[in-house]
Design a protein around this motif. Sequence first.
Motif, PDB file in Angstrom:
ATOM      1  N   LYS A   1       8.743 -23.493 -27.010  1.00 54.95           N
ATOM      2  CA  LYS A   1       7.726 -22.860 -27.855  1.00 54.95           C
ATOM      3  C   LYS A   1       7.325 -21.504 -27.298  1.00 54.95           C
ATOM      4  CE  LYS A   1       5.578 -27.019 -29.657  1.00 54.95           C
ATOM      5  NZ  LYS A   1       4.348 -27.805 -29.746  1.00 54.95           N
ATOM      6  N   ILE A   2       7.113 -20.583 -28.214  1.00 55.35           N
ATOM      7  CA  ILE A   2       6.595 -19.269 -27.841  1.00 55.35           C
ATOM      8  C   ILE A   2       5.090 -19.415 -27.620  1.00 55.35           C
ATOM      9  CG2 ILE A   2       6.136 -16.938 -28.691  1.00 55.35           C
ATOM     10  CD1 ILE A   2       8.850 -17.048 -30.100  1.00 55.35           C
ATOM     11  N   SER A   3       4.629 -18.916 -26.495  1.00 53.84           N
ATOM     12  CA  SER A   3       3.205 -18.958 -26.188  1.00 53.84           C
ATOM     13  C   SER A   3       2.851 -17.801 -25.263  1.00 53.84           C
ATOM     14  CB  SER A   3       2.817 -20.297 -25.542  1.00 53.84           C
ATOM     15  OG  SER A   3       3.441 -20.438 -24.284  1.00 53.84           O
ATOM     16  N   THR A   4       1.561 -17.569 -25.122  1.00 54.46           N
ATOM     17  CA  THR A   4       1.097 -16.569 -24.173  1.00 54.46           C
ATOM     18  C   THR A   4       1.241 -17.140 -22.776  1.00 54.46           C
ATOM     19  OG1 THR A   4      -0.457 -15.667 -25.767  1.00 54.46           O
ATOM     20  CG2 THR A   4      -0.877 -15.180 -23.447  1.00 54.46           C
ATOM     21  N   ARG A   5       1.841 -16.374 -21.906  1.00 49.74           N
ATOM     22  CA  ARG A   5       2.080 -16.815 -20.528  1.00 49.74           C
ATOM     23  C   ARG A   5       1.628 -15.712 -19.585  1.00 49.74           C
ATOM     24  NH1 ARG A   5       6.506 -20.865 -20.914  1.00 49.74           N
ATOM     25  NH2 ARG A   5       6.781 -21.258 -23.122  1.00 49.74           N
ATOM     26  N   VAL A   6       0.977 -16.116 -18.521  1.00 46.01           N
ATOM     27  CA  VAL A   6       0.452 -15.177 -17.529  1.00 46.01           C
ATOM     28  C   VAL A   6       0.799 -15.701 -16.146  1.00 46.01           C
ATOM     29  CG1 VAL A   6      -1.630 -14.068 -16.606  1.00 46.01           C
ATOM     30  CG2 VAL A   6      -1.488 -14.603 -19.054  1.00 46.01           C
ATOM     31  N   ALA A   7       1.197 -14.801 -15.265  1.00 46.10           N
ATOM     32  CA  ALA A   7       1.444 -15.176 -13.872  1.00 46.10           C
ATOM     33  C   ALA A   7       0.799 -14.144 -12.964  1.00 46.10           C
ATOM     34  CB  ALA A   7       2.941 -15.266 -13.588  1.00 46.10           C
ATOM     35  N   LYS A   8       0.223 -14.637 -11.856  1.00 49.72           N
ATOM     36  CA  LYS A   8      -0.379 -13.774 -10.847  1.00 49.72           C
ATOM     37  C   LYS A   8       0.270 -14.083  -9.502  1.00 49.72           C
ATOM     38  CE  LYS A   8      -4.815 -13.584 -13.208  1.00 49.72           C
ATOM     39  NZ  LYS A   8      -6.271 -13.813 -13.108  1.00 49.72           N
ATOM     40  N   ALA A   9       0.591 -13.026  -8.769  1.00 52.66           N
ATOM     41  CA  ALA A   9       1.246 -13.197  -7.466  1.00 52.66           C
ATOM     42  C   ALA A   9       0.560 -12.301  -6.443  1.00 52.66           C
ATOM     43  CB  ALA A   9       2.732 -12.864  -7.564  1.00 52.66           C
ATOM     44  N   ARG A  10       0.899 -12.566  -5.181  1.00 51.36           N
ATOM     45  CA  ARG A  10       0.301 -11.821  -4.068  1.00 51.36           C
ATOM     46  C   ARG A  10       1.359 -11.535  -3.022  1.00 51.36           C
ATOM     47  NH1 ARG A  10      -1.633 -12.364   1.124  1.00 51.36           N
ATOM     48  NH2 ARG A  10      -3.770 -11.765   1.586  1.00 51.36           N
ATOM     49  N   SER A  11       1.287 -10.357  -2.450  1.00 48.47           N
ATOM     50  CA  SER A  11       2.049 -10.009  -1.262  1.00 48.47           C
ATOM     51  C   SER A  11       1.135  -9.163  -0.402  1.00 48.47           C
ATOM     52  CB  SER A  11       3.334  -9.249  -1.608  1.00 48.47           C
ATOM     53  OG  SER A  11       4.151  -9.113  -0.449  1.00 48.47           O
ATOM     54  N   SER A  12       1.610  -8.774   0.768  1.00 45.02           N
ATOM     55  CA  SER A  12       0.801  -7.909   1.623  1.00 45.02           C
ATOM     56  C   SER A  12       1.700  -7.189   2.614  1.00 45.02           C
ATOM     57  CB  SER A  12      -0.258  -8.716   2.377  1.00 45.02           C
ATOM     58  OG  SER A  12       0.346  -9.601   3.299  1.00 45.02           O
ATOM     59  N   ILE A  13       1.117  -6.176   3.230  1.00 43.67           N
ATOM     60  CA  ILE A  13       1.823  -5.462   4.290  1.00 43.67           C
ATOM     61  C   ILE A  13       0.803  -5.139   5.381  1.00 43.67           C
ATOM     62  CG2 ILE A  13       1.635  -3.279   3.039  1.00 43.67           C
ATOM     63  CD1 ILE A  13       4.384  -2.519   4.385  1.00 43.67           C
ATOM     64  N   PHE A  14       1.178  -5.468   6.603  1.00 49.27           N
ATOM     65  CA  PHE A  14       0.328  -5.234   7.765  1.00 49.27           C
ATOM     66  C   PHE A  14       0.737  -3.920   8.414  1.00 49.27           C
ATOM     67  CE2 PHE A  14       0.488  -9.740   7.061  1.00 49.27           C
ATOM     68  CZ  PHE A  14      -0.820 -10.174   7.281  1.00 49.27           C
ATOM     69  N   MET A  15      -0.280  -3.139   8.815  1.00 48.98           N
ATOM     70  CA  MET A  15      -0.005  -1.820   9.400  1.00 48.98           C
ATOM     71  C   MET A  15      -1.093  -1.476  10.404  1.00 48.98           C
ATOM     72  SD  MET A  15      -1.176   0.372   6.069  1.00 48.98           S
ATOM     73  CE  MET A  15      -0.205  -0.670   4.999  1.00 48.98           C
ATOM     74  N   GLY A  16      -0.771  -0.535  11.259  1.00 52.89           N
ATOM     75  CA  GLY A  16      -1.753  -0.029  12.204  1.00 52.89           C
ATOM     76  C   GLY A  16      -2.717   0.927  11.528  1.00 52.89           C
ATOM     77  N   THR A  17      -3.764   1.276  12.261  1.00 50.95           N
ATOM     78  CA  THR A  17      -4.792   2.141  11.694  1.00 50.95           C
ATOM     79  C   THR A  17      -4.279   3.551  11.389  1.00 50.95           C
ATOM     80  OG1 THR A  17      -5.596   2.612  13.927  1.00 50.95           O
ATOM     81  CG2 THR A  17      -6.735   0.882  12.697  1.00 50.95           C
ATOM     82  N   GLU A  18      -3.250   4.002  12.099  1.00 51.91           N
ATOM     83  CA  GLU A  18      -2.709   5.342  11.824  1.00 51.91           C
ATOM     84  C   GLU A  18      -2.130   5.416  10.414  1.00 51.91           C
ATOM     85  OE1 GLU A  18       0.419   8.645  13.631  1.00 51.91           O
ATOM     86  OE2 GLU A  18       0.457   6.609  14.433  1.00 51.91           O
ATOM     87  N   VAL A  19      -1.364   4.399  10.029  1.00 52.33           N
ATOM     88  CA  VAL A  19      -0.798   4.363   8.674  1.00 52.33           C
ATOM     89  C   VAL A  19      -1.913   4.176   7.648  1.00 52.33           C
ATOM     90  CG1 VAL A  19       0.771   3.150   7.104  1.00 52.33           C
ATOM     91  CG2 VAL A  19       1.421   3.492   9.492  1.00 52.33           C
ATOM     92  N   TYR A  20      -2.829   3.269   7.936  1.00 54.60           N
ATOM     93  CA  TYR A  20      -3.963   3.031   7.040  1.00 54.60           C
ATOM     94  C   TYR A  20      -4.706   4.338   6.748  1.00 54.60           C
ATOM     95  CZ  TYR A  20      -8.760   1.777   5.786  1.00 54.60           C
ATOM     96  OH  TYR A  20      -9.987   1.720   5.188  1.00 54.60           O
ATOM     97  N   GLU A  21      -5.042   5.079   7.799  1.00 50.92           N
ATOM     98  CA  GLU A  21      -5.773   6.342   7.637  1.00 50.92           C
ATOM     99  C   GLU A  21      -4.954   7.354   6.831  1.00 50.92           C
ATOM    100  OE1 GLU A  21      -8.886   7.089   8.317  1.00 50.92           O
ATOM    101  OE2 GLU A  21      -9.308   5.153   9.242  1.00 50.92           O
ATOM    102  N   ALA A  22      -3.653   7.422   7.089  1.00 46.83           N
ATOM    103  CA  ALA A  22      -2.793   8.354   6.357  1.00 46.83           C
ATOM    104  C   ALA A  22      -2.746   8.014   4.867  1.00 46.83           C
ATOM    105  CB  ALA A  22      -1.391   8.365   6.953  1.00 46.83           C
ATOM    106  N   ILE A  23      -2.710   6.725   4.555  1.00 50.37           N
ATOM    107  CA  ILE A  23      -2.720   6.313   3.147  1.00 50.37           C
ATOM    108  C   ILE A  23      -4.062   6.655   2.518  1.00 50.37           C
ATOM    109  CG2 ILE A  23      -2.707   4.320   1.576  1.00 50.37           C
ATOM    110  CD1 ILE A  23      -0.648   3.018   3.506  1.00 50.37           C
ATOM    111  N   LYS A  24      -5.139   6.299   3.190  1.00 50.46           N
ATOM    112  CA  LYS A  24      -6.477   6.541   2.650  1.00 50.46           C
ATOM    113  C   LYS A  24      -6.749   8.032   2.440  1.00 50.46           C
ATOM    114  CE  LYS A  24      -9.350   3.711   2.085  1.00 50.46           C
ATOM    115  NZ  LYS A  24      -9.723   2.991   0.872  1.00 50.46           N
ATOM    116  N   LEU A  25      -6.287   8.866   3.358  1.00 50.98           N
ATOM    117  CA  LEU A  25      -6.510  10.314   3.265  1.00 50.98           C
ATOM    118  C   LEU A  25      -5.422  11.023   2.457  1.00 50.98           C
ATOM    119  CD1 LEU A  25      -7.621  10.942   6.959  1.00 50.98           C
ATOM    120  CD2 LEU A  25      -9.083  10.854   4.921  1.00 50.98           C
ATOM    121  N   GLN A  26      -4.464  10.251   1.956  1.00 53.05           N
ATOM    122  CA  GLN A  26      -3.313  10.764   1.199  1.00 53.05           C
ATOM    123  C   GLN A  26      -2.566  11.833   1.989  1.00 53.05           C
ATOM    124  OE1 GLN A  26      -3.967  11.571  -2.946  1.00 53.05           O
ATOM    125  NE2 GLN A  26      -5.106   9.680  -3.245  1.00 53.05           N
TER     126      GLN A  26
END
Length: 159
Positions: A20-45
């Motif tokens: 049967k055709i129906s509305t279907r939804v899926a939610k997933a999660r992943s993550s990436i661990f990094m040091g504060t240097e990378v975090y700051e570079a991402i945050k400050l673009q």
Amino acid sequence: MLTHFNEEGRAKMVDITEKKISTRVAKARSSIFMGTEVYEAIKLQNIKKGDVLSVAQVAGIMAAKQTPSLIPMCHPIPISGVNISFEWESSDKDNMELIILTEVKTVSSTGVEMEALTAASVAALTVYDMCKAIDKSMTIGSTFLLEKSGGKSGDFKRK
């Protein structure tokens, strides 16, 4: 029971003709661990390749749409929507975890779990690719289905 095998024990794509055709939804999660240097570079673009989270978001959306090209037994289905969001958590004073949350929707005769998982995985890989010049020791965390709704097998919610 695994349904991706024919009578000869060889791989097959499951026949979804009668589902049967129906509305279907899926939610997933992943993550990436990094040091504060990378975090700051991402945050400050300050990443030379561009806005990391924007690029990862677009990469995840594109990946969801390409899932049948990557996963052999996935059906090409119409995707109604893809949303990707990011959250930061501090694992300790020197490490940060970028949590990637995806949601994929369809109105179809099969679900979008693989599309949500693929979107989360590719978003994490994109973050790694864009930031590896700063730190190659980043670690991609577990990727898993959070929940899904619709379809014959019913709803699922990770506890």
